[in-house]
Design a protein around this motif. Structure first.
Motif, PDB file in Angstrom:
ATOM      1  N   GLN A  31      12.757 -13.125   4.881  1.00 44.44           N
ATOM      2  CA  GLN A  31      12.912 -12.730   3.317  1.00 44.44           C
ATOM      3  C   GLN A  31      12.038 -11.521   3.178  1.00 44.44           C
ATOM      4  O   GLN A  31      12.223 -10.589   2.235  1.00 44.44           O
ATOM      5  CB  GLN A  31      12.259 -13.705   2.281  1.00 44.44           C
ATOM      6  CG  GLN A  31      13.266 -15.166   2.348  1.00 44.44           C
ATOM      7  CD  GLN A  31      12.587 -16.012   1.419  1.00 44.44           C
ATOM      8  OE1 GLN A  31      12.416 -15.648   0.022  1.00 44.44           O
ATOM      9  NE2 GLN A  31      12.445 -17.173   1.861  1.00 44.44           N
ATOM     10  N   LEU A  32      10.857 -11.280   4.208  1.00 43.68           N
ATOM     11  CA  LEU A  32      10.166 -10.174   4.121  1.00 43.68           C
ATOM     12  C   LEU A  32      10.347  -9.378   5.476  1.00 43.68           C
ATOM     13  O   LEU A  32      10.377  -9.853   6.319  1.00 43.68           O
ATOM     14  CB  LEU A  32       8.761 -10.679   3.796  1.00 43.68           C
ATOM     15  CG  LEU A  32       7.988 -10.625   2.496  1.00 43.68           C
ATOM     16  CD1 LEU A  32       6.781 -11.177   2.524  1.00 43.68           C
ATOM     17  CD2 LEU A  32       8.144  -9.411   2.179  1.00 43.68           C
ATOM     18  N   ASP A  33      10.462  -8.063   5.024  1.00 40.76           N
ATOM     19  CA  ASP A  33      10.635  -7.107   6.367  1.00 40.76           C
ATOM     20  C   ASP A  33       9.290  -6.060   6.487  1.00 40.76           C
ATOM     21  O   ASP A  33       9.412  -5.280   5.858  1.00 40.76           O
ATOM     22  CB  ASP A  33      11.896  -6.223   6.264  1.00 40.76           C
ATOM     23  CG  ASP A  33      12.005  -5.249   7.376  1.00 40.76           C
ATOM     24  OD1 ASP A  33      11.499  -5.579   8.473  1.00 40.76           O
ATOM     25  OD2 ASP A  33      12.962  -4.257   7.154  1.00 40.76           O
ATOM     26  N   VAL A  34       8.395  -6.641   7.298  1.00 38.78           N
ATOM     27  CA  VAL A  34       7.265  -6.038   7.604  1.00 38.78           C
ATOM     28  C   VAL A  34       6.772  -5.924   9.082  1.00 38.78           C
ATOM     29  O   VAL A  34       7.355  -6.831   9.750  1.00 38.78           O
ATOM     30  CB  VAL A  34       6.041  -6.817   6.933  1.00 38.78           C
ATOM     31  CG1 VAL A  34       6.442  -6.665   5.390  1.00 38.78           C
ATOM     32  CG2 VAL A  34       5.828  -8.134   7.377  1.00 38.78           C
ATOM     33  N   VAL A  35       6.025  -4.949   9.343  1.00 42.21           N
ATOM     34  CA  VAL A  35       5.909  -4.818  11.003  1.00 42.21           C
ATOM     35  C   VAL A  35       5.021  -5.948  11.477  1.00 42.21           C
ATOM     36  O   VAL A  35       5.196  -6.110  12.596  1.00 42.21           O
ATOM     37  CB  VAL A  35       4.851  -3.363  10.998  1.00 42.21           C
ATOM     38  CG1 VAL A  35       4.327  -3.226  12.300  1.00 42.21           C
ATOM     39  CG2 VAL A  35       5.722  -2.214  10.394  1.00 42.21           C
TER      40      VAL A  35
END
Length: 197
Positions: free
Chosen positions: A147-151
């Motif tokens: 649901q979250l696209d983070v490094v």
């Protein structure tokens, strides 16, 4: 016949009375303008009793007040999350509730204005540990679910927590009600930019 209080109960009641009075004064006039004499004046206790409870005097009392406030803030934020809703909505609700606290009169002065100026950063981090832990768990779960696209989930937890802390301090510095809405919009925008589509 009235029951005689035990020494432990007397101590507990004295501590509670000091904290309640101090919180009222710190919230209404700020840390710098509040003296220990003023805290004990209406309580009918001696300065020695205050120092017995709080070895570091006024600063120790303030630290205990801030610690309780952090605990109350975490409870408030979690109470604003509607169970059964998707993780995304829960994260947004928690973030917005965090910012709303900066406009509560007692918390505004104590937590967002005075605490960063009076207490060590390490102390504030320690008080925020539980709340930050909940935030980090939520972000890690959402990254795993896609649901979250983070490094990096842990790093993003610090980014969001830092943004919330700075924006809350910014909201607390002004009585302007539009500031809260702006801060909430900024946080929603930050989260949306990292929402996986």
């Amino acid at each position: 016949m009235a029951t005689k209080l035990t020494k432990a109960e007397q101590t507990r009641r004295t501590r509670r009375a000091i904290l309640d009075r101090a919180r009222q004064l710190f919230a209404s006039q700020g840390y710098a303008a509040t003296g220990t004499e003023e805290i004990i004046q209406e309580l009918g206790i001696t300065r020695g009793a205050l120092y017995h409870q709080f070895k570091g005097g006024k600063q120790a009392v303030f630290e205990a007040v801030v610690e309780e406030a952090y605990s109350e803030m975490t409870t408030h934020i979690t109470s604003q999350i509607h169970m059964g809703e998707a993780d995304w909505e829960q994260l947004v609700q928690a973030a917005l509730a965090c910012l709303e606290l900066a406009q509560q009169s007692d918390l505004r002065q104590i937590v967002f204005i005075d605490a960063p100026a009076v207490l060590a950063v390490e102390t504030l981090v320690q008080f925020d540990q539980y709340g930050f832990g909940l935030l980090q768990e939520a972000i890690q779960r959402m990254v795993k679910q896609g649901q979250l696209d983070v490094v990096d989930a842990e790093g993003f937890s610090h980014v969001l927590n830092g943004a919330l802390n700075e924006l809350a301090a910014w909201v607390a510095q002004s009585p302007d009600s539009t500031r809260l809405q702006t801060a909430q919009d900024l946080v929603k925008d930050l989260l949306e930019k990292h929402r996986a589509m």
